[in-house]
Design a protein around this motif. Structure first.
Motif, PDB file in Angstrom:
ATOM      1  N   GLN A   1       0.806  -1.206   0.000  1.00  0.00           N
ATOM      2  CA  GLN A   1       0.000   0.000   0.000  1.00  0.00           C
ATOM      3  C   GLN A   1       0.852   1.275   0.000  1.00  0.00           C
ATOM      4  O   GLN A   1       0.321   2.371  -0.051  1.00  0.00           O
ATOM      5  CB  GLN A   1      -0.915   0.000   1.232  1.00  0.00           C
ATOM      6  CG  GLN A   1      -1.984  -1.091   1.172  1.00  0.00           C
ATOM      7  CD  GLN A   1      -2.759  -1.199   2.467  1.00  0.00           C
ATOM      8  OE1 GLN A   1      -2.459  -0.516   3.445  1.00  0.00           O
ATOM      9  NE2 GLN A   1      -3.765  -2.061   2.476  1.00  0.00           N
ATOM     10  N   ARG A   2       2.151   1.102   0.090  1.00  0.00           N
ATOM     11  CA  ARG A   2       3.025   2.271   0.097  1.00  0.00           C
ATOM     12  C   ARG A   2       2.947   2.974  -1.250  1.00  0.00           C
ATOM     13  O   ARG A   2       3.092   2.344  -2.296  1.00  0.00           O
ATOM     14  CB  ARG A   2       4.454   1.830   0.380  1.00  0.00           C
ATOM     15  CG  ARG A   2       5.439   2.972   0.514  1.00  0.00           C
ATOM     16  CD  ARG A   2       6.821   2.436   0.835  1.00  0.00           C
ATOM     17  NE  ARG A   2       7.788   3.500   0.996  1.00  0.00           N
ATOM     18  CZ  ARG A   2       9.075   3.305   1.248  1.00  0.00           C
ATOM     19  NH1 ARG A   2       9.532   2.067   1.372  1.00  0.00           N
ATOM     20  NH2 ARG A   2       9.892   4.330   1.375  1.00  0.00           N
ATOM     21  N   PRO A   3       2.717   4.294  -1.268  1.00  0.00           N
ATOM     22  CA  PRO A   3       2.578   4.976  -2.567  1.00  0.00           C
ATOM     23  C   PRO A   3       3.878   4.966  -3.361  1.00  0.00           C
ATOM     24  O   PRO A   3       4.976   5.006  -2.795  1.00  0.00           O
ATOM     25  CB  PRO A   3       2.173   6.393  -2.159  1.00  0.00           C
ATOM     26  CG  PRO A   3       2.632   6.559  -0.757  1.00  0.00           C
ATOM     27  CD  PRO A   3       2.544   5.205  -0.128  1.00  0.00           C
TER      28      PRO A   3
ATOM     29  N   ASN B   1      -1.192  14.512  -3.396  1.00  0.00           N
ATOM     30  CA  ASN B   1      -0.666  13.410  -2.588  1.00  0.00           C
ATOM     31  C   ASN B   1      -1.666  12.977  -1.516  1.00  0.00           C
ATOM     32  O   ASN B   1      -1.794  11.783  -1.220  1.00  0.00           O
ATOM     33  CB  ASN B   1       0.654  13.820  -1.930  1.00  0.00           C
ATOM     34  CG  ASN B   1       1.794  13.928  -2.930  1.00  0.00           C
ATOM     35  OD1 ASN B   1       1.728  13.399  -4.039  1.00  0.00           O
ATOM     36  ND2 ASN B   1       2.843  14.640  -2.555  1.00  0.00           N
ATOM     37  N   ALA B   2      -2.375  13.954  -0.942  1.00  0.00           N
ATOM     38  CA  ALA B   2      -3.341  13.638   0.112  1.00  0.00           C
ATOM     39  C   ALA B   2      -4.645  13.066  -0.438  1.00  0.00           C
ATOM     40  O   ALA B   2      -5.407  12.438   0.306  1.00  0.00           O
ATOM     41  CB  ALA B   2      -3.636  14.890   0.939  1.00  0.00           C
TER      42      ALA B   2
ATOM     43  N   TYR C   1       0.160   7.207  -5.399  1.00  0.00           N
ATOM     44  CA  TYR C   1       1.356   7.921  -5.838  1.00  0.00           C
ATOM     45  C   TYR C   1       1.698   9.052  -4.866  1.00  0.00           C
ATOM     46  O   TYR C   1       0.821   9.633  -4.224  1.00  0.00           O
ATOM     47  CB  TYR C   1       1.157   8.514  -7.233  1.00  0.00           C
ATOM     48  CG  TYR C   1       0.556   7.558  -8.223  1.00  0.00           C
ATOM     49  CD1 TYR C   1       1.303   6.477  -8.714  1.00  0.00           C
ATOM     50  CD2 TYR C   1      -0.765   7.701  -8.663  1.00  0.00           C
ATOM     51  CE1 TYR C   1       0.744   5.585  -9.614  1.00  0.00           C
ATOM     52  CE2 TYR C   1      -1.323   6.819  -9.569  1.00  0.00           C
ATOM     53  CZ  TYR C   1      -0.565   5.754 -10.037  1.00  0.00           C
ATOM     54  OH  TYR C   1      -1.108   4.877 -10.924  1.00  0.00           O
ATOM     55  N   ARG C   2       2.986   9.378  -4.839  1.00  0.00           N
ATOM     56  CA  ARG C   2       3.440  10.521  -4.050  1.00  0.00           C
ATOM     57  C   ARG C   2       4.439  11.303  -4.885  1.00  0.00           C
ATOM     58  O   ARG C   2       5.529  10.822  -5.177  1.00  0.00           O
ATOM     59  CB  ARG C   2       4.088  10.054  -2.745  1.00  0.00           C
ATOM     60  CG  ARG C   2       4.598  11.213  -1.867  1.00  0.00           C
ATOM     61  CD  ARG C   2       5.019  10.737  -0.497  1.00  0.00           C
ATOM     62  NE  ARG C   2       5.624  11.826   0.258  1.00  0.00           N
ATOM     63  CZ  ARG C   2       6.932  12.046   0.340  1.00  0.00           C
ATOM     64  NH1 ARG C   2       7.792  11.227  -0.283  1.00  0.00           N
ATOM     65  NH2 ARG C   2       7.406  13.059   1.027  1.00  0.00           N
TER      66      ARG C   2
ATOM     67  N   GLN D   1       5.515   4.883 -12.069  1.00  0.00           N
ATOM     68  CA  GLN D   1       5.875   6.300 -11.977  1.00  0.00           C
ATOM     69  C   GLN D   1       5.282   7.092 -13.144  1.00  0.00           C
ATOM     70  O   GLN D   1       4.813   8.221 -12.962  1.00  0.00           O
ATOM     71  CB  GLN D   1       7.391   6.460 -11.927  1.00  0.00           C
ATOM     72  CG  GLN D   1       8.012   6.057 -10.605  1.00  0.00           C
ATOM     73  CD  GLN D   1       9.517   6.160 -10.616  1.00  0.00           C
ATOM     74  OE1 GLN D   1      10.172   5.803 -11.618  1.00  0.00           O
ATOM     75  NE2 GLN D   1      10.099   6.621  -9.520  1.00  0.00           N
ATOM     76  N   ALA D   2       5.305   6.495 -14.339  1.00  0.00           N
ATOM     77  CA  ALA D   2       4.700   7.160 -15.497  1.00  0.00           C
ATOM     78  C   ALA D   2       3.202   7.344 -15.280  1.00  0.00           C
ATOM     79  O   ALA D   2       2.645   8.414 -15.574  1.00  0.00           O
ATOM     80  CB  ALA D   2       4.960   6.352 -16.767  1.00  0.00           C
ATOM     81  N   ARG D   3       2.542   6.322 -14.750  1.00  0.00           N
ATOM     82  CA  ARG D   3       1.107   6.445 -14.477  1.00  0.00           C
ATOM     83  C   ARG D   3       0.847   7.508 -13.410  1.00  0.00           C
ATOM     84  O   ARG D   3      -0.123   8.274 -13.494  1.00  0.00           O
ATOM     85  CB  ARG D   3       0.537   5.095 -14.035  1.00  0.00           C
ATOM     86  CG  ARG D   3       0.548   4.036 -15.131  1.00  0.00           C
ATOM     87  CD  ARG D   3      -0.209   2.789 -14.739  1.00  0.00           C
ATOM     88  NE  ARG D   3      -0.107   1.772 -15.768  1.00  0.00           N
ATOM     89  CZ  ARG D   3      -0.802   1.765 -16.903  1.00  0.00           C
ATOM     90  NH1 ARG D   3      -1.679   2.731 -17.134  1.00  0.00           N
ATOM     91  NH2 ARG D   3      -0.632   0.802 -17.793  1.00  0.00           N
ATOM     92  N   GLY D   4       1.724   7.559 -12.426  1.00  0.00           N
ATOM     93  CA  GLY D   4       1.575   8.568 -11.385  1.00  0.00           C
ATOM     94  C   GLY D   4       1.749   9.979 -11.921  1.00  0.00           C
ATOM     95  O   GLY D   4       1.025  10.907 -11.527  1.00  0.00           O
TER      96      GLY D   4
END
Length: 399
Positions: A17-19, A44-45, A50-51, A295-298
């Motif tokens: 579950q870690r972003p 982020n919130a 993602y973060r 990362q690209a999706r984020g």
């Protein structure tokens, strides 16, 4: 044993579950930095996948140099905020990741040409976030004193320059930089690049435009400034040494947030001929090769968040960049009503167009600026200097 298993499963779920962290180097200084970084915190919130991890790396030039160094030595981010003129080089050097597979369906109300600033060779490499257009700044007090209205044509500009010029001041500021020259050419329905995006300095509109500027200087009704003197152009205007000129709309809040200006600032649309356009400039988000799929999706999810109408409106108010989508316009009505000059200036969004995507721009633009300076400072023949600049540009090796 059971407790150990539960601990392992719990740790696994927590890890899952870690972003996904997306390191983001951005070049948005004041006044946009606070707003952009605020929206990053909100994004982020708003979700757990993602973060975005932002780092301010200076202006476009400083950020570009830091990125090049990081690409050579390692440590480049997943997401970079690039000037759109730098995007072609990033694509040519195989640094930028194509993003079409991550975009899906986009809203249909983006202004024409805006998304095109990030598309090269039929693929999307950049996600625009801050696009600007030029505006016409003038000393409204001096115009009113001489019974002049805001110029609607370039003939009006010449007439106003003549009437405004005194022994102590010139009517107009002429800048021998590629951006300012291109504004004039495009506003007359021309272009300094051809249909393939290659340099085209000798077309009729480009030659006519340089002849027009040289004529203003020769008649002693315009002040000519080269690149090294660019900072003096704004100072000339604010100190009433000149009375009008062209600059990006993003200069507007910077000018008005300075010490009190000793005159009323006039802001108008750039004079345009029938079919004339205004050039888009500004920044785009680029996902670098080496970024993971997540990362690209984020990065794309973050850009979509920025493109929500309410966030576009916040960004426009802070920076004076163009609203990317028509859906943001109703949210800006009070912004326009508060200052009618804004409605006039921002209405140019309907005539904005991409003008530059050539990866060799970083080489050949200096040839054109050298030609402009020789014509405007040295009184060289406009056609001859443009022909020479064209020959030099054509000699640049293509990769």
């Amino acid at each position: 044993m059971r407790q150990l298993m539960l601990l392992v499963v719990g740790l696994g779920l927590a890890w899952a579950q870690r972003p996904v962290e997306v390191p983001f180097w951005h070049t948005a200084g004041p006044p946009g930095q606070e707003v952009l970084e605020g929206m990053i915190r909100e994004f982020n919130a708003s979700q757990r996948e993602y973060r975005i991890v932002p780092s301010f790396v200076g202006d476009y030039r400083e950020g570009g140099l830091k990125l090049l160094a990081a690409l050579r030595s390692g440590g480049a981010p997943a997401l970079f905020h690039a000037e759109i003129s730098f995007l072609g080089r990033m694509v040519q050097d195989n640094v930028a990741l194509p993003l079409d597979d991550y975009l899906g369906n986009l809203p249909g109300d983006f202004y024409p040409s805006f998304l095109e600033t990030g598309r090269l060779r039929g693929r999307t490499y950049g996600l625009p976030i801050g696009l600007s257009i030029p505006v016409f700044f003038y000393n409204a007090d001096q115009f009113a004193a001489r019974g002049l209205g805001a110029p609607r044509t370039w003939d009006d500009v010449a007439t106003a320059a003549q009437r405004l010029t005194t022994r102590a001041a010139k009517g107009y500021t002429v800048s021998s930089d590629i951006y300012s020259f291109n504004v004039l050419v495009m506003s007359r329905g021309g272009s300094i690049v051809n249909g393939q995006g290659r340099p085209d300095f000798t077309n009729a509109k480009a030659v006519e435009s340089l002849q027009y500027l040289q004529d203003l200087v020769k008649r002693n009704i315009a002040q000519s400034r080269n690149i090294a003197e660019a900072q003096f152009s704004v100072a000339d205007f604010l100190r009433t040494k000149t009375f009008m000129g062209i600059a990006p709309i993003t200069m507007w809040p910077l000018i008005e947030n300075r010490a009190p200006i000793p005159f009323k600032l006039g802001v108008a649309a750039v004079p345009r001929s029938e079919g004339g356009k205004v050039p888009l400039a500004g920044g785009t988000l680029v996902v670098l090769r080496g970024a993971s799929e997540q990362q690209a999706r984020g990065a794309v999810a973050f850009w979509r968040y920025l493109m929500e109408p309410a966030n576009i409106a916040r960004w426009v108010r802070a920076t004076y960049y163009m609203p990317m989508r028509r859906a943001a316009q109703p949210l800006l009505e009070d912004f326009y009503r508060e200052d009618p000059r804004r409605r006039v200036a921002f209405s140019q969004v309907e005539h904005a167009e991409v003008w530059l995507q050539d990866p060799e721009f970083t080489v050949w633009y200096s040839f054109l600026e050298d030609a402009l300076e020789r014509a405007l400072k040295g009184n060289a023949d406009p056609r001859q200097v443009l022909e020479e600049a064209q020959r030099r540009a054509n000699a640049v090796e293509r990769r």
